[in-house]
Design a protein around this motif. Sequence first.
Motif, PDB file in Angstrom:
ATOM      1  N   UNK A 228       1.811   5.317   8.761  1.00 32.42           N
ATOM      2  CA  UNK A 228       2.160   6.168   7.615  1.00 32.42           C
ATOM      3  C   UNK A 228       1.221   7.370   7.548  1.00 32.42           C
ATOM      4  N   UNK A 229       1.787   8.478   7.136  1.00 35.88           N
ATOM      5  CA  UNK A 229       1.041   9.720   6.965  1.00 35.88           C
ATOM      6  C   UNK A 229       1.107  10.111   5.492  1.00 35.88           C
ATOM      7  N   UNK A 230      -0.033   9.985   4.796  1.00 33.58           N
ATOM      8  CA  UNK A 230      -0.082  10.280   3.362  1.00 33.58           C
ATOM      9  C   UNK A 230      -0.673  11.656   3.084  1.00 33.58           C
ATOM     10  N   UNK A 231      -0.876  12.448   4.119  1.00 30.94           N
ATOM     11  CA  UNK A 231      -1.532  13.740   3.911  1.00 30.94           C
ATOM     12  C   UNK A 231      -0.685  14.689   3.066  1.00 30.94           C
ATOM     13  N   UNK A 232       0.626  14.499   3.070  1.00 32.69           N
ATOM     14  CA  UNK A 232       1.471  15.382   2.285  1.00 32.69           C
ATOM     15  C   UNK A 232       1.568  15.013   0.822  1.00 32.69           C
TER      16      UNK A 232
ATOM     17  N   UNK B  39       6.837  10.454   5.351  1.00 39.32           N
ATOM     18  CA  UNK B  39       5.741   9.493   5.376  1.00 39.32           C
ATOM     19  C   UNK B  39       5.549   8.873   6.739  1.00 39.32           C
ATOM     20  N   UNK B  40       6.523   9.036   7.643  1.00 40.08           N
ATOM     21  CA  UNK B  40       6.421   8.474   8.983  1.00 40.08           C
ATOM     22  C   UNK B  40       6.590   9.580  10.007  1.00 40.08           C
ATOM     23  N   UNK B  41       5.917   9.489  11.145  1.00 39.30           N
ATOM     24  CA  UNK B  41       6.069  10.537  12.175  1.00 39.30           C
ATOM     25  C   UNK B  41       7.449  10.484  12.804  1.00 39.30           C
ATOM     26  N   UNK B  42       7.916  11.569  13.359  1.00 36.55           N
ATOM     27  CA  UNK B  42       9.242  11.570  14.021  1.00 36.55           C
ATOM     28  C   UNK B  42       9.226  10.699  15.267  1.00 36.55           C
ATOM     29  N   UNK B  43       9.902   9.576  15.197  1.00 34.00           N
ATOM     30  CA  UNK B  43       9.956   8.617  16.302  1.00 34.00           C
ATOM     31  C   UNK B  43      11.308   7.935  16.234  1.00 34.00           C
ATOM     32  N   UNK B  44      12.018   7.765  17.360  1.00 28.95           N
ATOM     33  CA  UNK B  44      13.357   7.150  17.310  1.00 28.95           C
ATOM     34  C   UNK B  44      13.362   5.740  16.771  1.00 28.95           C
TER      35      UNK B  44
ATOM     36  N   UNK C  14       8.873  -7.740   2.373  1.00 25.98           N
ATOM     37  CA  UNK C  14       8.506  -7.801   3.777  1.00 25.98           C
ATOM     38  C   UNK C  14       8.244  -6.385   4.282  1.00 25.98           C
ATOM     39  N   UNK C  15       7.236  -6.254   5.150  1.00 27.33           N
ATOM     40  CA  UNK C  15       6.865  -4.960   5.686  1.00 27.33           C
ATOM     41  C   UNK C  15       7.192  -4.920   7.177  1.00 27.33           C
ATOM     42  N   UNK C  16       7.784  -3.831   7.594  1.00 26.95           N
ATOM     43  CA  UNK C  16       8.192  -3.673   8.986  1.00 26.95           C
ATOM     44  C   UNK C  16       6.960  -3.555   9.879  1.00 26.95           C
ATOM     45  N   UNK C  17       6.887  -4.389  10.911  1.00 24.39           N
ATOM     46  CA  UNK C  17       5.692  -4.475  11.726  1.00 24.39           C
ATOM     47  C   UNK C  17       5.369  -3.211  12.486  1.00 24.39           C
ATOM     48  N   UNK C  18       6.391  -2.531  13.052  1.00 19.37           N
ATOM     49  CA  UNK C  18       6.115  -1.344  13.858  1.00 19.37           C
ATOM     50  C   UNK C  18       5.802  -0.112  13.019  1.00 19.37           C
TER      51      UNK C  18
ATOM     52  N   UNK D  29       0.800  -1.227   0.000  1.00 15.77           N
ATOM     53  CA  UNK D  29       0.000   0.000   0.000  1.00 15.77           C
ATOM     54  C   UNK D  29       0.831   1.275   0.000  1.00 15.77           C
ATOM     55  N   UNK D  30       1.921   1.392   0.788  1.00 15.76           N
ATOM     56  CA  UNK D  30       2.703   2.642   0.734  1.00 15.76           C
ATOM     57  C   UNK D  30       3.274   2.913  -0.658  1.00 15.76           C
ATOM     58  N   UNK D  31       3.756   1.885  -1.339  1.00 18.35           N
ATOM     59  CA  UNK D  31       4.290   2.080  -2.692  1.00 18.35           C
ATOM     60  C   UNK D  31       3.175   2.496  -3.628  1.00 18.35           C
ATOM     61  N   UNK D  32       1.994   1.879  -3.467  1.00 17.65           N
ATOM     62  CA  UNK D  32       0.862   2.242  -4.317  1.00 17.65           C
ATOM     63  C   UNK D  32       0.492   3.715  -4.129  1.00 17.65           C
TER      64      UNK D  32
END
Length: 1132
Positions: free
Chosen positions: A818-822, A591-596, A809-813, A491-494
Amino acid sequence: MSAQSYRPVVPIAPHDAVPQAITALSFDPTSDTLWSGANSGNVTAYYTPQGIRGVSFPVGGGLAANKVIADETQVRAQGVAGEGIGAWSKGGVNRWYYRPSASVTTFSSTLSSSRTVAVSTSTPEIVLLNSITGSVLRQASVPSTIRHLHFTHSYLLSGDSDGYLRCHDHRTGLRREGGAENTVKAHASEIQGLQSSGNHVYTIGWGLRQSRPVPDPLVKIYDLRSMRPLSPLPFPSGPAFINLLPMRSSSLVVTSNQGLVNIVDTSNPTSANEFYQLDTPAFISSAAVSPTGAYMAFGDSDGVIHIMTAANDDMPFNGYEGQPVEWADPPEPLPEIDWTDSTPLNSVGLPHYNTLLLSSWASQLESVKVSTAPMKIPLSVLSTIKTNDGIAYAPLPRELKGRRNMIAVAAPKDQGRFRSGKQSDASRVTDVTIAPDEPPPRYRKVEIEYSRFGVEDFDFAFFNKTEFSGLETHILNSYTNSLLQVLHYCLPIRKVAKSHITTRCPSEHCLLCELGFVSRMLEDAKGTNCQSSNFCKTVGVLAQSVNAIELIDYGVDLAEMNYARMIQMFHRFLLDHLAVEEESYSDNPPLLPPDPSFPQYTATSPPITQLLGMFSRNTSICTYCKVMREKEQVTFVIDLIYSRKGMAGPESDLASILQASVLRKMTHKATCPNCKVVRIFDSSRFVATPDLPPILAVNANVYSDEIFEYWLDTRKQRFLTPFVELYVQAGESEEPSFVTYNLRAMIIQVLNKDRRSHLVAIVKVPEAEHREDLLSPWFVFNDFSVQNISEEEALSFPGKWKVPAILYLERGDCQGQFDYSGLSDTIDPSILSQDTSISVHRDASLIKHEPLGPKELPCHESLVSIDAEFVLMQQEETEYRSDGTKKVLRPARLSLARVSVLRGDGKKIGVPFIDDHIHTSEIIVDYLTEFSGIRYGDLEPHTSPYTLTPLKVVYKKLRLLVDSGCTFIGHGLSKDFRIINIYVPPERVIDTVDLYFLRERQRRLSLRFLSWFVLHENIQTDTHDSIEDARSALMLYTAYEDFEAQGILDEKLDELYREGRKHNWKPPPPLRTESASPPVPPPSQAASQPNALPIMRSSMTPAPFVPSGFQGGAFAGFQQSRSSSRSHWRSG
């Protein structure tokens, strides 16, 4: 042994009724046995010098046994026409049999230090096998076909058909180009014999005399250490066989085809030699020397084995009392059966068989009723029956005529069908796997069949009963279909691909744009078959531009095509291009929020890099001076690295192999900047937890049977699991942490029974998760065939027909974060108001369209009329058969050349706002000028006088019209949209070919005939014009609504078909008139038709069908007519 020490003994006579030439001989090193291979393909054991016949077994193929070698535990043999090489026990029981894709030419003796045997094939290549199990250890290509292989104490020697002697290092040298350490031209033609002793190599072969092959009279000698030639040994009779004399390390036995035997000391060739002449009128066809040198055996073409000995009469072949002779097991006597009426049939034994019995078929196999009780003879026949000489006959009653010898047969349901002949109650056949090594039916290759109605008649719905669309295969480079499906269901690639098509991408050939267009099409189709022709065409253009011709599929389906290797190369090529194509944009939203714990990238990282890029730091350390070099890089594809069997390495589970491949610890040679010489470097890759990408793309790299053994299912566990845990370094000084990756999709190569392969995608569809009406969310996308399967079947590798190629493979965490608003999600509608021409010399007088104004931009339910013209890019490929029938192998490939779109409502109804000729960089085979109106130069930027636009820009315009909810009017639009490669929902298409169609008449009418009869206009007289055709379709639709509103549609359609049959469905040629003014219709006719068009009519023209609102060809009142009758069209 002194000279003249050998004497002949009684030869071993042939035991066959028809003598067969002895083509191979080998003395057993551990028992008193001589093994012989005959021209019939059988290997036979002869015990003791008296020639007692023992075990005999075939090597396969039905032709001569090419080579036989016996060692301590088994006998290896290979036939000229056999399928491969096998090993048998001394009792004749087969232990293993290796069948390569190409025929085997020869094999070597066993390398005692590693139990390795070398095999050569006609491909040509060298294959190293485990002599105990027959499994493949290594494969390497070689320049030419090998005729002889021989292991020395340190090297593998090969003698080729072109006369070259090559020295291979079987441990590392096979990886080199050509696989050889040293090469020397030993003979002008084929090498016939090859032996070695110490550091000396001996060869015999063929020379050339007047361009004809003749036996080379010299035995060539080379120094193995440097391949330096030494003084050759002359043998005027022409050497045919050479053998070493074991007890005399420097002595060589040279034999000619005429039976002359010469024993020569190679260290002192001037000394007295031993000469013997065999007493045989036949040609010598094989030769062998016993392990002790006490016996020499020679086979001739009459099937006689001549033996010469220098030992006592009671000395065994091997020189000592070795292992006992293994005799063939005598057949068990047949049991005595006391046959009675109650004796079960299974008490009778079965003969040997090599195919599955009926009782071993799968339990799911449906029972089929193959016969029924005979029908009773009707009384009408019995009443008139007569008998003559025991034969009864009777006249056939009238009610039974036409029914003799006829039975009802159901239509086949397990193959492709056509809509024109589709059965209403057809259903899929239950999948039944007959043989374990064959792929199930859902994985087998599917082909599009072509009827006389073309590819549109093929029933794709028969292969796909799901709401997820498949992709068609009749286009070049369609091997990429599987990868497109995998990327679409990530889905993210799509989302990123769909967003990219809304940007102002300057590239004419952009793979990310084409991926976005395909994703939109697959989303909208909802189970209807689609095709990726534009994407595949772009692949060909870009591959040729960078000379990557190995990525281009030329449509030749060969057995040696390795699609797994091909798709993995294209996988890396595609991801690299996708990343580069997005680097030109500065607006790259995160596409991802700021998280360590999430992957962190710079603000300028393109979305594809954010999804697939793995940032790492590569470290290389010189093992000599300890100088360290570091380099940061971004990796998009991970190549799996497997440990060699028998070497220290990671464990054999997927998680360990994937982790080792990510960290990539290895040793390589390079020039050290400090030492200034080539040194050995230890390299590794450091990857922190935040740098692991949200989507991990993996190439499986399964290129040998040894590696494939990792993937095969065992009784204990499966190699492939639904999720994988990777342990990596969280930071520079932190403890390792693990990241869980869930398997999303994979691509497999399916090997069919004929060794031809194709690619299949197995995908865990996101839209199918948590649905209880499905077996699982896993689906098989076999091109246009789509089926739901269980998770167990998706993850299993039950046989060698299923070869892994690519994993996603997709990373579980990261899932759900994902944030697609931008990302933009709409195409700028102003593209319909812009001049997009790239023509250098456009003629202003030929501009026939007027772009839309800001207030005219399309909205939901806007009407547009469309027509397109095409040119031929590839001719149809047809196979003509001996019975006069033909089969279409590949249809003609058309490409969009011109598209015209007209306003369907508003004040400017009928005025075109798109009239673009399409620029193409491909070679055009035929412009089809008679049907398209396109001529040479019309599609070239420097010569075209028309509005010339890139295909991608035109596609964006049409995509915008579809997304805006426009309704398209046209004639034969299904084929046009198919070639344009865009999906339009059926409820948004008004096709005049369907409006003016009676199902019971089974004939669809052409636009030219409809325009002549309904509109009284002669169109397409010289060539086709897309604006004219689109305007005619628009007027036909308005006329249709008028007929419905007046309630005379059925009457007009009946009249239309009557006139069509009368004129053979073609408009008659117009009659010449004296005056150019049109004739005036009779008053009665004019009164009945107040809105009649003043157009030219002939006496053959029927009563006109005139749409209201058309006066003199103008569009006055068109909008009012359309609005008042739209409800009637919808209900119709």
